[in-house]
Design a protein around this motif. Structure first.
Motif, PDB file in Angstrom:
ATOM      1  N   SER A  81       0.813  -1.220   0.000  1.00 54.81           N
ATOM      2  CA  SER A  81       0.000   0.000   0.000  1.00 54.81           C
ATOM      3  C   SER A  81       0.844   1.267   0.000  1.00 54.81           C
ATOM      4  O   SER A  81       0.355   2.340  -0.315  1.00 54.81           O
ATOM      5  CB  SER A  81      -0.952   0.009   1.192  1.00 54.81           C
ATOM      6  OG  SER A  81      -0.215  -0.041   2.398  1.00 54.81           O
ATOM      7  N   ASN A  82       2.122   1.138   0.327  1.00 52.25           N
ATOM      8  CA  ASN A  82       3.010   2.311   0.323  1.00 52.25           C
ATOM      9  C   ASN A  82       3.978   2.284  -0.871  1.00 52.25           C
ATOM     10  O   ASN A  82       4.960   3.007  -0.888  1.00 52.25           O
ATOM     11  CB  ASN A  82       3.795   2.396   1.633  1.00 52.25           C
ATOM     12  CG  ASN A  82       4.722   1.208   1.823  1.00 52.25           C
ATOM     13  OD1 ASN A  82       4.616   0.195   1.134  1.00 52.25           O
ATOM     14  ND2 ASN A  82       5.618   1.307   2.775  1.00 52.25           N
ATOM     15  N   THR A  84       5.170   2.340  -5.100  1.00 53.36           N
ATOM     16  CA  THR A  84       5.135   3.310  -6.193  1.00 53.36           C
ATOM     17  C   THR A  84       4.989   2.547  -7.500  1.00 53.36           C
ATOM     18  O   THR A  84       5.666   1.546  -7.723  1.00 53.36           O
ATOM     19  CB  THR A  84       6.438   4.140  -6.223  1.00 53.36           C
ATOM     20  OG1 THR A  84       6.560   4.844  -4.981  1.00 53.36           O
ATOM     21  CG2 THR A  84       6.441   5.140  -7.360  1.00 53.36           C
ATOM     22  N   GLU A  98       2.944   7.439  -6.561  1.00 58.14           N
ATOM     23  CA  GLU A  98       2.860   6.780  -5.254  1.00 58.14           C
ATOM     24  C   GLU A  98       1.438   6.289  -5.025  1.00 58.14           C
ATOM     25  O   GLU A  98       0.468   6.988  -5.330  1.00 58.14           O
ATOM     26  CB  GLU A  98       3.277   7.742  -4.147  1.00 58.14           C
ATOM     27  CG  GLU A  98       4.750   8.096  -4.178  1.00 58.14           C
ATOM     28  CD  GLU A  98       5.155   9.012  -3.042  1.00 58.14           C
ATOM     29  OE1 GLU A  98       4.327   9.280  -2.143  1.00 58.14           O
ATOM     30  OE2 GLU A  98       6.316   9.450  -3.050  1.00 58.14           O
ATOM     31  N   ASN A 100       0.006   5.323  -1.962  1.00 60.32           N
ATOM     32  CA  ASN A 100      -0.550   5.952  -0.760  1.00 60.32           C
ATOM     33  C   ASN A 100      -1.858   5.316  -0.295  1.00 60.32           C
ATOM     34  O   ASN A 100      -2.815   6.010   0.042  1.00 60.32           O
ATOM     35  CB  ASN A 100      -0.765   7.453  -0.989  1.00 60.32           C
ATOM     36  CG  ASN A 100       0.542   8.196  -1.141  1.00 60.32           C
ATOM     37  OD1 ASN A 100       1.546   7.829  -0.554  1.00 60.32           O
ATOM     38  ND2 ASN A 100       0.536   9.234  -1.955  1.00 60.32           N
ATOM     39  N   ARG A 102      -4.173   3.780  -1.909  1.00 65.99           N
ATOM     40  CA  ARG A 102      -5.287   3.717  -2.868  1.00 65.99           C
ATOM     41  C   ARG A 102      -5.353   2.332  -3.509  1.00 65.99           C
ATOM     42  O   ARG A 102      -4.360   1.634  -3.620  1.00 65.99           O
ATOM     43  CB  ARG A 102      -5.110   4.761  -3.980  1.00 65.99           C
ATOM     44  CG  ARG A 102      -5.166   6.185  -3.476  1.00 65.99           C
ATOM     45  CD  ARG A 102      -4.956   7.164  -4.603  1.00 65.99           C
ATOM     46  NE  ARG A 102      -3.539   7.123  -5.016  1.00 65.99           N
ATOM     47  CZ  ARG A 102      -3.055   7.808  -6.033  1.00 65.99           C
ATOM     48  NH1 ARG A 102      -3.844   8.539  -6.787  1.00 65.99           N
ATOM     49  NH2 ARG A 102      -1.763   7.733  -6.334  1.00 65.99           N
TER      50      ARG A 102
END
Length: 112
Positions: A81-82, A84, A98, A100, A102
């Protein structure tokens, strides 16, 4: 003799509860790190707003990725989830987006 048996029983019960508590703690702790998700989205041309077929979408630093279909859609499972995403297509500027947290990442690609 009764006291000795009672003490052993209490100790075994305490031991069982302690082990179960430890296992539950470990499982909960591990699940906090398992924040991977499926990411999907659509890639279009910035000028024409037409979907782009064949765009490479890769999770940065890995070999995990996908290629957009004829409608410009992609889907990548098991993405942090973090993380890129790197979008690349011949004649277009490569973009790094990124995630982030989503689950949907749509991109408009610009001509190079």
């Amino acid at each position: 003799m009764k006291k000795n048996i009672l003490t052993k029983t209490k100790f075994l019960n305490f031991f069982k509860v302690s082990i179960l508590t430890f296992i539950c703690f470990c499982l909960l702790h591990l699940s906090a790190f398992a924040q991977n998700q499926t990411i999907s989205g659509n890639v279009t041309d910035n000028q024409t707003q037409e979907p782009l077929t064949g765009v490479a979408v890769v999770v940065k630093g890995t070999t995990t990725g996908a290629v957009t279909d004829v409608n410009g859609n992609y889907q990548i499972p098991d993405v942090p989830s973090n993380g890129t995403l790197v979008f690349s297509f011949m004649g277009m500027k490569t973009q790094e987006i990124e995630i982030n947290g989503r689950t949907t990442v749509n991109v408009n690609m610009q001509a190079d």
